[in-house]
Write an enzyme that holds these catalytic residues in place. Structure first.
Site, PDB file in Angstrom:
ATOM      1  N   GLU A  98       0.833  -1.204   0.000  1.00 27.80           N
ATOM      2  CA  GLU A  98       0.000   0.000   0.000  1.00 27.80           C
ATOM      3  C   GLU A  98       0.870   1.257   0.000  1.00 27.80           C
ATOM      4  O   GLU A  98       1.870   1.339   0.700  1.00 27.80           O
ATOM      5  CB  GLU A  98      -0.914   0.022   1.223  1.00 27.80           C
ATOM      6  CG  GLU A  98      -1.786   1.282   1.270  1.00 27.80           C
ATOM      7  CD  GLU A  98      -2.878   1.214   2.300  1.00 27.80           C
ATOM      8  OE1 GLU A  98      -3.785   0.349   2.134  1.00 27.80           O
ATOM      9  OE2 GLU A  98      -2.843   1.989   3.272  1.00 27.80           O
ATOM     10  N   PHE A  99       0.436   2.242  -0.789  1.00 27.87           N
ATOM     11  CA  PHE A  99       1.112   3.535  -0.873  1.00 27.87           C
ATOM     12  C   PHE A  99       0.076   4.644  -0.741  1.00 27.87           C
ATOM     13  O   PHE A  99      -1.111   4.432  -0.994  1.00 27.87           O
ATOM     14  CB  PHE A  99       1.843   3.676  -2.209  1.00 27.87           C
ATOM     15  CG  PHE A  99       2.896   2.641  -2.456  1.00 27.87           C
ATOM     16  CD1 PHE A  99       4.186   2.811  -1.987  1.00 27.87           C
ATOM     17  CD2 PHE A  99       2.595   1.477  -3.167  1.00 27.87           C
ATOM     18  CE1 PHE A  99       5.167   1.847  -2.206  1.00 27.87           C
ATOM     19  CE2 PHE A  99       3.561   0.511  -3.394  1.00 27.87           C
ATOM     20  CZ  PHE A  99       4.850   0.700  -2.911  1.00 27.87           C
TER      21      PHE A  99
ATOM     22  N   GLY B  25     -14.490   5.723   4.682  1.00 26.03           N
ATOM     23  CA  GLY B  25     -13.485   6.753   4.881  1.00 26.03           C
ATOM     24  C   GLY B  25     -13.607   7.397   6.247  1.00 26.03           C
ATOM     25  O   GLY B  25     -14.633   7.293   6.921  1.00 26.03           O
TER      26      GLY B  25
END
Length: 350
Positions: free
Chosen positions: A56-57, A151
């Site tokens: 993941e980035f 989110g």
């Protein structure tokens, strides 16, 4: 990422048949012999007993940071990740054409680095029309995988999105309704239960609802003990969640980053880890070495069960610790001739 709850508005497709057909008819025809879906790659790996990893980035804040990150894609892509994923930052204009946007970084990873890529999309501060537009744009750029998340709220508390979605299950249903089976969909799992959930058991039921709504696989939030994940995996299987569940591995790389990530995820660091980290909190190298050792041990214990075939790493856009862990557990398969073990996609026009 927060606990998802079923919305009555999401139980049926709200778009018209003509709109839905428009979305489907615009899907590029895929050559089955040249293209393999991510979920099929996972299934093939599981059936053959092969292990894999993913990375993941997050999008950088500056143009120079974007250049450095793309360079890191090449460096870490050489180790053979099955896929990477790029997070969605609502405050950073994530769907724009800026070189620091989530959309731009993700499509660059696919089209110029040849990496299978998942784009995060959240419900936060977006209308249904906004999200639909972003998904169409992702498709035009050759992105085929989405991580559907509610989110985190921009403020202290979540504010209801009256023209949008308030739970990830709503987003999953919308993607399936509007785009049919074009995207492979990933959702989040919480090994200790989400802090906003009524209970651990309730959170498991919410996860099953997301999978039943059309999610293809699960990536978990970080955790600090292997038994935490293994219990979660067992409990998921017990209630009928059969899709791949990837543990989210976080190699501790520094005192500040540990505190920040724990604050965002609302997790408690176990006392045995605090006792080791606190005395060396000003020594980044010592903390990183400890974090590597801890992650290696955790990965080995998880893989030794034979119940897990893929590990997902939260890299924080850094490579040293993650690469070292992967090498020590035997998953780093560097091939200078190719970035991936899998056949890569040819560049798409941008």
């Amino acid at each position: 990422m927060v606990n998802e709850r079923q919305s009555s508005d999401a139980t049926s497709c709200s778009s018209s048949d003509s709109s839905k057909e428009s979305s489907r008819s615009s899907t590029p025809s895929l050559d089955a012999e040249r293209y393999e879906r991510l979920r099929d790659k996972m299934r093939r790996r599981i059936e053959s007993g092969d292990k894999w990893f993913s990375l993941e980035f997050f999008p950088p804040r500056t143009a120079n940071g974007a250049v450095n990150l793309i360079s890191r894609f090449d460096q870490m892509g050489a180790g053979g990740p099955l896929f990477i994923d790029v997070t969605w930052h609502p405050a950073g204009d994530p769907a724009s054409d800026k070189e620091t946007s989530s959309m731009f970084i993700a499509q660059t990873a696919v089209n110029f680095c040849g990496l299978e890529t998942i784009l995060h999309i959240t419900c936060c501060n977006q209308s249904k029309d906004d999200i639909t537009s972003h998904l169409h744009k992702a498709k035009r750029h050759g992105l085929k995988n989405i991580m559907a998340l509610r989110g985190d709220p921009i403020g202290e508390e979540w504010e209801e999105e009256k023209e949008g979605f308030n739970y990830a299950i709503d987003l999953v249903k919308h993607i399936r309704c509007e785009f049919d089976d074009y995207f492979d969909i990933c959702v989040a799992g919480y090994p200790k239960g989400h802090p906003e959930a009524e209970s651990y058991e309730d959170d498991l039921r919410r996860l099953k609802e997301k999978v039943d709504a059309g999610a293809d696989f699960v990536i978990t939030q970080l955790f600090f003990r292997p038994e935490t994940f293994l219990r979660f995996l067992k409990d998921c299987r017990a209630i009928g969640i059969t899709c791949p569940i990837l543990p989210g591995i976080f190699p501790i790389q520094g005192y500040h980053s540990l505190r920040q990530l724990v604050k965002l995820s609302k997790l408690e660091v176990p006392e045995e880890i605090k006792d080791i980290v606190e005395p060396i909190k000003d020594n980044d190298a010592a903390i990183r070495n400890y974090g590597i050792d801890l992650a290696v041990t955790m990965c080995q214990k998880i893989l030794e069960t034979g119940m897990v075939h893929g590990l997902h790493f939260y890299t924080l856009n850094r490579e040293v610790a993650t690469v070292e862990v992967l090498k020590r557990v035997g998953l780093w398969k560097e091939d200078p001739r190719c970035l991936l073990n899998e056949s890569v996609l040819p560049p798409f026009p941008v």
